[in-house]
Scaffold this active site. Sequence first.
Site, PDB file in Angstrom:
ATOM      1  N   ARG A  87       0.857  -1.181   0.000  1.00 45.84           N
ATOM      2  CA  ARG A  87       0.000   0.000   0.000  1.00 45.84           C
ATOM      3  C   ARG A  87       0.896   1.234   0.000  1.00 45.84           C
ATOM      4  NH1 ARG A  87      -3.566  -2.671  -1.712  1.00 45.84           N
ATOM      5  NH2 ARG A  87      -5.567  -3.127  -0.745  1.00 45.84           N
ATOM      6  N   HIS A 126      -1.661   1.194  -9.462  1.00 46.46           N
ATOM      7  CA  HIS A 126      -2.289   0.250  -8.532  1.00 46.46           C
ATOM      8  C   HIS A 126      -2.990  -0.878  -9.291  1.00 46.46           C
ATOM      9  CE1 HIS A 126      -4.233  -0.366  -4.324  1.00 46.46           C
ATOM     10  NE2 HIS A 126      -4.079  -1.517  -4.964  1.00 46.46           N
TER      11      HIS A 126
HETATM   12  P1  NAP Z   1      -1.726 -12.081   3.921  1.00 49.99           P
HETATM   13  O1  NAP Z   1      -1.843 -13.464   3.354  1.00 49.99           O
HETATM   14  O2  NAP Z   1      -2.616 -11.697   5.035  1.00 49.99           O
HETATM   15  O3  NAP Z   1      -0.196 -11.902   4.334  1.00 49.99           O
HETATM   16  C1  NAP Z   1       0.241 -10.805   5.069  1.00 49.99           C
HETATM   17  C2  NAP Z   1       1.659 -11.070   5.529  1.00 49.99           C
HETATM   18  O4  NAP Z   1       2.146  -9.911   6.195  1.00 49.99           O
HETATM   19  C3  NAP Z   1       1.741 -12.233   6.531  1.00 49.99           C
HETATM   20  O5  NAP Z   1       2.882 -12.991   6.282  1.00 49.99           O
HETATM   21  C4  NAP Z   1       1.865 -11.520   7.866  1.00 49.99           C
HETATM   22  O6  NAP Z   1       2.558 -12.250   8.872  1.00 49.99           O
HETATM   23  C5  NAP Z   1       2.674 -10.293   7.453  1.00 49.99           C
HETATM   24  N1  NAP Z   1       2.520  -9.211   8.424  1.00 49.99           N
HETATM   25  C6  NAP Z   1       1.411  -8.510   8.737  1.00 49.99           C
HETATM   26  N2  NAP Z   1       1.656  -7.618   9.711  1.00 49.99           N
HETATM   27  C7  NAP Z   1       2.956  -7.775  10.021  1.00 49.99           C
HETATM   28  C8  NAP Z   1       3.801  -7.160  10.976  1.00 49.99           C
HETATM   29  N3  NAP Z   1       3.369  -6.180  11.803  1.00 49.99           N
HETATM   30  N4  NAP Z   1       5.083  -7.575  11.039  1.00 49.99           N
HETATM   31  C9  NAP Z   1       5.538  -8.552  10.230  1.00 49.99           C
HETATM   32  N5  NAP Z   1       4.786  -9.188   9.304  1.00 49.99           N
HETATM   33  C10 NAP Z   1       3.504  -8.792   9.205  1.00 49.99           C
HETATM   34  O7  NAP Z   1      -1.952 -11.007   2.776  1.00 49.99           O
HETATM   35  P2  NAP Z   1      -1.739 -11.172   1.200  1.00 49.99           P
HETATM   36  O8  NAP Z   1      -2.918 -11.811   0.582  1.00 49.99           O
HETATM   37  O9  NAP Z   1      -0.403 -11.762   0.949  1.00 49.99           O
HETATM   38  O10 NAP Z   1      -1.749  -9.628   0.755  1.00 49.99           O
HETATM   39  C11 NAP Z   1      -0.796  -8.727   1.269  1.00 49.99           C
HETATM   40  C12 NAP Z   1      -1.102  -7.304   0.873  1.00 49.99           C
HETATM   41  O11 NAP Z   1      -0.792  -7.071  -0.502  1.00 49.99           O
HETATM   42  C13 NAP Z   1      -2.563  -6.870   0.962  1.00 49.99           C
HETATM   43  O12 NAP Z   1      -2.942  -6.614   2.288  1.00 49.99           O
HETATM   44  C14 NAP Z   1      -2.564  -5.628   0.110  1.00 49.99           C
HETATM   45  O13 NAP Z   1      -2.197  -4.510   0.903  1.00 49.99           O
HETATM   46  C15 NAP Z   1      -1.465  -5.886  -0.918  1.00 49.99           C
HETATM   47  N6  NAP Z   1      -2.011  -6.102  -2.278  1.00 49.99           N
HETATM   48  C16 NAP Z   1      -1.706  -5.219  -3.247  1.00 49.99           C
HETATM   49  C17 NAP Z   1      -2.175  -5.427  -4.526  1.00 49.99           C
HETATM   50  C18 NAP Z   1      -1.791  -4.499  -5.640  1.00 49.99           C
HETATM   51  O14 NAP Z   1      -2.335  -4.605  -6.724  1.00 49.99           O
HETATM   52  N7  NAP Z   1      -0.851  -3.617  -5.426  1.00 49.99           N
HETATM   53  C19 NAP Z   1      -2.962  -6.536  -4.823  1.00 49.99           C
HETATM   54  C20 NAP Z   1      -3.273  -7.407  -3.798  1.00 49.99           C
HETATM   55  C21 NAP Z   1      -2.792  -7.186  -2.507  1.00 49.99           C
HETATM   56  P3  NAP Z   1       1.949 -13.631   9.448  1.00 49.99           P
HETATM   57  O15 NAP Z   1       2.004 -14.610   8.273  1.00 49.99           O
HETATM   58  O16 NAP Z   1       2.846 -14.026  10.532  1.00 49.99           O
HETATM   59  O17 NAP Z   1       0.535 -13.312   9.842  1.00 49.99           O
HETATM   60  C1  GLV Z   2      -5.525  -4.707  -4.270  1.00 49.72           C
HETATM   61  O1  GLV Z   2      -4.885  -3.751  -3.999  1.00 49.72           O
HETATM   62  C2  GLV Z   2      -5.911  -5.698  -3.321  1.00 49.72           C
HETATM   63  O2  GLV Z   2      -5.780  -5.451  -2.115  1.00 49.72           O
HETATM   64  O3  GLV Z   2      -6.369  -6.774  -3.751  1.00 49.72           O
END
Ligand code: NAP
Ligand code: GLV
Length: 311
Positions: A226, A274
């Site tokens: 983000r 984005h």
């Molecule tokens: P997820 O499966 O919930 O994974 C989040 C990861 O971050 C987990 O490994 C978690 O640790 C770690 N984390 C969270 N808070 C933390 C902290 N304080 N310290 C250390 N590690 C921390 O989420 P995801 O599906 O991979 O998605 C991640 C993010 O990508 C989304 O929330 C979104 O912001 C972003 N995103 C962006 C796009 C885009 O187009 N740019 C698209 C999709 C998503 P644990 O495993 O230990 O819980």
């Molecule tokens: C996109 O930014 C998502 O969070 O899926």
Amino acid sequence: MNQTKLLFAGADEYLATFVEAARTLPEIELLPYEPGLDLKGIEYLLMWRPVPGLAAALPDLKALFCFGAGVERLLANPELPPHVPIVRMVEPGLTQVMSEYILWQTLRHHRRIWELEEAQEAGRWAPHWYPAAWDLPVGILGLGELGQAAAQKLLTFDFPVRGWSRSRKNLAGVKSFAGAAELPDFLSGLEILICLLPLTPETTGILHAGHFAHLARGASLINAGRGLHLVEADLQPALATGQLVAASLDVFSQEPLPPEHPFWRHPRIFMTPHNASDINPASGLREISRQIGRHRAGLPLEHVVDRQRGY
Ligand code: NAP
Ligand code: GLV
């Protein structure tokens, strides 16, 4: 067949493709949201930007599916009924496209594509030397669904991969670092830093000058988490001193990024609007249908957001 009503309040530009995808799922009746719609009997809602008052006005709502993986916008909405589970989007299309973006940008930084672009612009024949991928440590902040898939892709290209998360992971080939205490060791000497974290109070501003100082000199930054993960004021000074050599940014503190923002014109900042990744309408809807099937069968929903933790 007994159809389940799914109210669509996702991104408008996706409506037509979702309607099309829903045709292949006879168990789902996809209802585009419009003011005046009869909301009785609607148990499932698919939403991205919160529609004011909508979730609270659904008397039979059982679960809210977030249109994306990041839920900070939904969680910031005080109107969401506290008893309704929020499911973040985890589906193979979104994951695949994000790992492609991460690989694409990592290879861009590995091959220092900007030097070639600058040389071409100047009509200069300037071959340059690249280190081997196995000599370029890459670190991923966030080793969840997206971080782990990206790590797998990078490993197939022989990059040494580190990952940072709250809890320690046991992933073949990935050096796991956990918690704030291990963040400096995780960052130390990285050539490419990738952010795939959720936005929470703990992760806001995590990409700042103090942390850049731990990286190898001339490291690259890729932010697909983000915009507010990056302290934007720290980026150009880091590029000016050479602590960072280049950055790929998909997300910004203000979106759309205003035309006068200096990032647009910085030769070492590569930007995408984005859309590093998005839900795939067909596989995303199949996943929602699978989850609804589980829920109706009395099984727990998967990927339910922990509202206290913020992701
Ligand atoms: P997820 O499966 O919930 O994974 C989040 C990861 O971050 C987990 O490994 C978690 O640790 C770690 N984390 C969270 N808070 C933390 C902290 N304080 N310290 C250390 N590690 C921390 O989420 P995801 O599906 O991979 O998605 C991640 C993010 O990508 C989304 O929330 C979104 O912001 C972003 N995103 C962006 C796009 C885009 O187009 N740019 C698209 C999709 C998503 P644990 O495993 O230990 O819980
Ligand atoms: C996109 O930014 C998502 O969070 O899926």
